[in-house]
Write an enzyme that holds these catalytic residues in place. Structure first.
Site, PDB file in Angstrom:
ATOM      1  N   GLN A  19      -1.089   7.238 -12.569  1.00 42.56           N
ATOM      2  CA  GLN A  19      -0.877   8.080 -11.319  1.00 42.56           C
ATOM      3  C   GLN A  19      -1.130   7.464  -9.842  1.00 42.56           C
ATOM      4  O   GLN A  19      -1.247   6.212 -10.027  1.00 42.56           O
ATOM      5  CB  GLN A  19      -2.445   9.014 -11.295  1.00 42.56           C
ATOM      6  CG  GLN A  19      -3.626   8.250 -11.294  1.00 42.56           C
ATOM      7  CD  GLN A  19      -4.865   9.034 -11.338  1.00 42.56           C
ATOM      8  OE1 GLN A  19      -4.839  10.262 -11.963  1.00 42.56           O
ATOM      9  NE2 GLN A  19      -5.876   8.493 -11.019  1.00 42.56           N
ATOM     10  N   GLY A  20      -1.104   8.196  -8.851  1.00 43.92           N
ATOM     11  CA  GLY A  20      -1.337   7.581  -7.723  1.00 43.92           C
ATOM     12  C   GLY A  20      -0.170   6.615  -7.167  1.00 43.92           C
ATOM     13  O   GLY A  20       0.993   6.732  -7.427  1.00 43.92           O
ATOM     14  N   ARG A 147     -18.110  -0.905   1.544  1.00 46.99           N
ATOM     15  CA  ARG A 147     -17.391  -1.295   0.453  1.00 46.99           C
ATOM     16  C   ARG A 147     -17.418  -2.790   0.211  1.00 46.99           C
ATOM     17  O   ARG A 147     -16.242  -3.404  -0.059  1.00 46.99           O
ATOM     18  CB  ARG A 147     -15.711  -1.094   1.202  1.00 46.99           C
ATOM     19  CG  ARG A 147     -15.203   0.339   1.249  1.00 46.99           C
ATOM     20  CD  ARG A 147     -15.054   1.054  -0.017  1.00 46.99           C
ATOM     21  NE  ARG A 147     -14.397   2.264   0.297  1.00 46.99           N
ATOM     22  CZ  ARG A 147     -15.120   3.400   0.384  1.00 46.99           C
ATOM     23  NH1 ARG A 147     -16.420   3.596   0.144  1.00 46.99           N
ATOM     24  NH2 ARG A 147     -14.433   4.595   0.369  1.00 46.99           N
ATOM     25  N   TYR A 150     -15.788  -3.806  -3.336  1.00 47.66           N
ATOM     26  CA  TYR A 150     -14.256  -3.716  -3.323  1.00 47.66           C
ATOM     27  C   TYR A 150     -13.632  -4.751  -2.528  1.00 47.66           C
ATOM     28  O   TYR A 150     -12.769  -5.314  -2.710  1.00 47.66           O
ATOM     29  CB  TYR A 150     -14.071  -2.250  -2.867  1.00 47.66           C
ATOM     30  CG  TYR A 150     -12.782  -1.845  -2.866  1.00 47.66           C
ATOM     31  CD1 TYR A 150     -11.970  -1.797  -3.836  1.00 47.66           C
ATOM     32  CD2 TYR A 150     -12.009  -1.669  -1.544  1.00 47.66           C
ATOM     33  CE1 TYR A 150     -10.582  -1.284  -3.882  1.00 47.66           C
ATOM     34  CE2 TYR A 150     -10.619  -1.361  -1.532  1.00 47.66           C
ATOM     35  CZ  TYR A 150     -10.236  -1.072  -2.609  1.00 47.66           C
ATOM     36  OH  TYR A 150      -8.838  -0.682  -2.653  1.00 47.66           O
ATOM     37  N   PRO A 186      -5.134  10.354  -6.506  1.00 48.65           N
ATOM     38  CA  PRO A 186      -6.013  11.039  -6.968  1.00 48.65           C
ATOM     39  C   PRO A 186      -7.386  10.389  -6.634  1.00 48.65           C
ATOM     40  O   PRO A 186      -8.274  11.118  -6.787  1.00 48.65           O
ATOM     41  CB  PRO A 186      -5.664  10.843  -8.481  1.00 48.65           C
ATOM     42  CG  PRO A 186      -4.250  11.009  -8.491  1.00 48.65           C
ATOM     43  CD  PRO A 186      -4.010  10.124  -7.107  1.00 48.65           C
ATOM     44  N   SER A 187      -7.604   9.150  -6.817  1.00 48.80           N
ATOM     45  CA  SER A 187      -8.912   8.416  -6.479  1.00 48.80           C
ATOM     46  C   SER A 187      -9.462   8.670  -5.174  1.00 48.80           C
ATOM     47  O   SER A 187     -10.707   8.625  -4.958  1.00 48.80           O
ATOM     48  CB  SER A 187      -8.884   6.882  -7.047  1.00 48.80           C
ATOM     49  OG  SER A 187      -8.124   6.071  -5.802  1.00 48.80           O
ATOM     50  N   ARG A 191     -13.015  10.109  -4.239  1.00 50.76           N
ATOM     51  CA  ARG A 191     -14.015   9.753  -3.379  1.00 50.76           C
ATOM     52  C   ARG A 191     -14.508  10.538  -2.363  1.00 50.76           C
ATOM     53  O   ARG A 191     -15.406  10.724  -1.976  1.00 50.76           O
ATOM     54  CB  ARG A 191     -13.479   8.300  -2.750  1.00 50.76           C
ATOM     55  CG  ARG A 191     -13.240   7.050  -3.644  1.00 50.76           C
ATOM     56  CD  ARG A 191     -12.928   5.828  -2.742  1.00 50.76           C
ATOM     57  NE  ARG A 191     -11.869   5.726  -2.223  1.00 50.76           N
ATOM     58  CZ  ARG A 191     -10.600   5.651  -2.633  1.00 50.76           C
ATOM     59  NH1 ARG A 191     -10.649   5.281  -4.105  1.00 50.76           N
ATOM     60  NH2 ARG A 191      -9.588   5.365  -1.925  1.00 50.76           N
TER      61      ARG A 191
HETATM   62  P1  NAD Z   1      -6.001   5.677  -8.912  1.00 49.24           P
HETATM   63  O1  NAD Z   1      -7.208   5.294  -8.873  1.00 49.24           O
HETATM   64  O2  NAD Z   1      -5.786   7.252  -8.803  1.00 49.24           O
HETATM   65  O3  NAD Z   1      -5.582   5.467 -10.160  1.00 49.24           O
HETATM   66  C1  NAD Z   1      -5.749   4.354 -10.930  1.00 49.24           C
HETATM   67  C2  NAD Z   1      -4.941   4.125 -11.932  1.00 49.24           C
HETATM   68  O4  NAD Z   1      -5.359   2.959 -12.987  1.00 49.24           O
HETATM   69  C3  NAD Z   1      -5.295   5.317 -13.146  1.00 49.24           C
HETATM   70  O5  NAD Z   1      -3.817   5.616 -13.627  1.00 49.24           O
HETATM   71  C4  NAD Z   1      -5.924   4.484 -14.083  1.00 49.24           C
HETATM   72  O6  NAD Z   1      -6.219   5.243 -15.478  1.00 49.24           O
HETATM   73  C5  NAD Z   1      -5.716   3.136 -14.277  1.00 49.24           C
HETATM   74  N1  NAD Z   1      -6.693   2.435 -14.677  1.00 49.24           N
HETATM   75  C6  NAD Z   1      -8.033   2.268 -14.437  1.00 49.24           C
HETATM   76  N2  NAD Z   1      -8.720   1.152 -15.085  1.00 49.24           N
HETATM   77  C7  NAD Z   1      -7.610   0.665 -15.888  1.00 49.24           C
HETATM   78  C8  NAD Z   1      -7.629  -0.420 -16.746  1.00 49.24           C
HETATM   79  N3  NAD Z   1      -8.624  -1.022 -17.110  1.00 49.24           N
HETATM   80  N4  NAD Z   1      -6.515  -0.810 -17.148  1.00 49.24           N
HETATM   81  C9  NAD Z   1      -5.205  -0.256 -17.028  1.00 49.24           C
HETATM   82  N5  NAD Z   1      -5.099   0.724 -15.971  1.00 49.24           N
HETATM   83  C10 NAD Z   1      -6.381   1.200 -15.615  1.00 49.24           C
HETATM   84  O7  NAD Z   1      -4.877   4.799  -7.992  1.00 49.24           O
HETATM   85  P2  NAD Z   1      -4.612   4.442  -6.590  1.00 49.24           P
HETATM   86  O8  NAD Z   1      -5.713   5.069  -5.669  1.00 49.24           O
HETATM   87  O9  NAD Z   1      -3.273   4.726  -6.261  1.00 49.24           O
HETATM   88  O10 NAD Z   1      -4.982   2.846  -6.649  1.00 49.24           O
HETATM   89  C11 NAD Z   1      -4.080   2.014  -7.160  1.00 49.24           C
HETATM   90  C12 NAD Z   1      -4.438   0.627  -6.818  1.00 49.24           C
HETATM   91  O11 NAD Z   1      -4.120   0.603  -5.378  1.00 49.24           O
HETATM   92  C13 NAD Z   1      -5.663   0.151  -6.841  1.00 49.24           C
HETATM   93  O12 NAD Z   1      -5.990  -1.269  -7.099  1.00 49.24           O
HETATM   94  C14 NAD Z   1      -6.678   0.470  -5.646  1.00 49.24           C
HETATM   95  O13 NAD Z   1      -7.570  -0.518  -5.355  1.00 49.24           O
HETATM   96  C15 NAD Z   1      -5.496   0.018  -4.766  1.00 49.24           C
HETATM   97  N6  NAD Z   1      -5.494   0.636  -3.359  1.00 49.24           N
HETATM   98  C16 NAD Z   1      -5.652   1.939  -3.065  1.00 49.24           C
HETATM   99  C17 NAD Z   1      -5.640   2.520  -1.913  1.00 49.24           C
HETATM  100  C18 NAD Z   1      -5.788   4.093  -1.574  1.00 49.24           C
HETATM  101  O14 NAD Z   1      -6.268   4.478  -0.429  1.00 49.24           O
HETATM  102  N7  NAD Z   1      -5.553   5.111  -2.563  1.00 49.24           N
HETATM  103  C19 NAD Z   1      -5.821   1.487  -0.770  1.00 49.24           C
HETATM  104  C20 NAD Z   1      -5.918   0.336  -1.022  1.00 49.24           C
HETATM  105  C21 NAD Z   1      -5.503  -0.203  -2.276  1.00 49.24           C
END
Ligand code: NAD
Length: 248
Positions: A19-20, A147, A150, A186-187, A191
């Site tokens: 996802q995401g 954070r 993180y 989704p995450s 949040r």
């Molecule tokens: P999300 O949190 O919506 O989805 C995370 C995905 O990771 C899910 O499909 C989940 O099943 C999978 N996952 C969780 N634990 C896992 C594991 N142990 N092994 C394999 N897969 C696992 O995704 P997002 O918000 O799109 O974030 C993706 C990445 O981008 C993350 O590393 C996040 O820190 C980073 N990020 C996100 C944002 C944001 O605002 N959304 C900003 C900066 C960085």
């Protein structure tokens, strides 16, 4: 440049494709011609991914070292490794436990170390490739409130990325990190719900954005596809910020 063919012939392995941002990246790289081995811990999230041309979905928990090793042995050389899995921990130092700190580092940083260690030998034997590590603006670029774990773990990703880039630059390996700002995933919505006041929290997030909007996963996917492609062949060891000008 015809984007439909930019990644033709490239084999990609990536994490958190369910996802995401990860899903958008899997779909974008497949659309550009790559064969994408798209992994995630949650099979339910990938139920429809196999139907997408160019994508092969596999279950992988990046915290499971034996499973990571087995996948690397099974796949052999890949051209692109995209480490996307990560989790956002909230809290300042006084309300972050050691367990939360450890888990943030296990998932956000050490799992990437583990994936790279497992896949790099075959990449080297195959002549090189592009490694893309998911970081964040939080940590290496800026310090948003609450954070702690993180930001610390995402800064570790940036440091690890630079070290790998330097160590393997003469052997055909490029290693870059990407640093998104706030992205519509989704995450993120989870949040916002956890604050207890979704609407106010969303307004606050948008309020820090000079473009008056948060980013879309597809916008991050465009950056990842570029770093996966040979168009970025002169780029390694950098943090690639994509945040709508938040930290400008
Ligand atoms: P999300 O949190 O919506 O989805 C995370 C995905 O990771 C899910 O499909 C989940 O099943 C999978 N996952 C969780 N634990 C896992 C594991 N142990 N092994 C394999 N897969 C696992 O995704 P997002 O918000 O799109 O974030 C993706 C990445 O981008 C993350 O590393 C996040 O820190 C980073 N990020 C996100 C944002 C944001 O605002 N959304 C900003 C900066 C960085």
């Amino acid at each position: 440049m015809n984007l439909q063919h930019r990644l033709s012939g490239k084999r990609v392995v990536m994490t958190a494709a369910g996802q995401g941002i990860g899903r958008a990246c899997a779909e974008r790289m497949a659309a550009e011609g790559a064969t994408v081995i798209a992994t995630d811990i949650n099979p339910d999230l990938m139920a429809d991914l196999n139907a997408v041309g160019g994508i092969e979905a596999r279950v992988l928990n990046v915290l499971d070292g034996a499973a990571v090793t087995a996948l690397a042995q099974d796949l052999g050389a890949v051209d692109v490794l995209f480490n996307c899995a990560g989790i956002v921990h909230s809290g300042d130092i006084l309300n972050t436990s050691e367990d939360e700190w450890d888990f943030a580092f296990e998932l956000n940083a050490k799992a990437q170390f583990r994936m790279i260690k497992a896949f790099l030998p075959a990449m080297l034997a195959g002549g090189g490739g592009s490694i893309i590590n998911m970081s964040s603006v939080a940590g290496p670029i800026t310090g948003p409130a609450s954070r702690l774990a993180y930001s610390a773990s995402k800064a570790a990703v940036a440091g690890m990325t630079r070290a790998i880039a330097t160590d393997y630059v003469t052997q055909g390996i490029r290693c870059n990190s990407i640093c998104p700002g706030t992205i519509n995933s989704p995450s993120l919505h989870q949040r916002l719900r956890e604050t207890g006041d979704y609407d106010s929290a969303l307004i606050e997030f948008i309020g820090r954005q000079p473009m008056a909007r948060i980013g879309e996963p597809e916008e991050v996917a465009a950056l990842v596809a570029y770093l996966a492609s040979d168009e970025s062949n002169f780029t390694t060891g950098q943090e690639h910020i994509i945040d709508g000008g938040w930290t400008a």
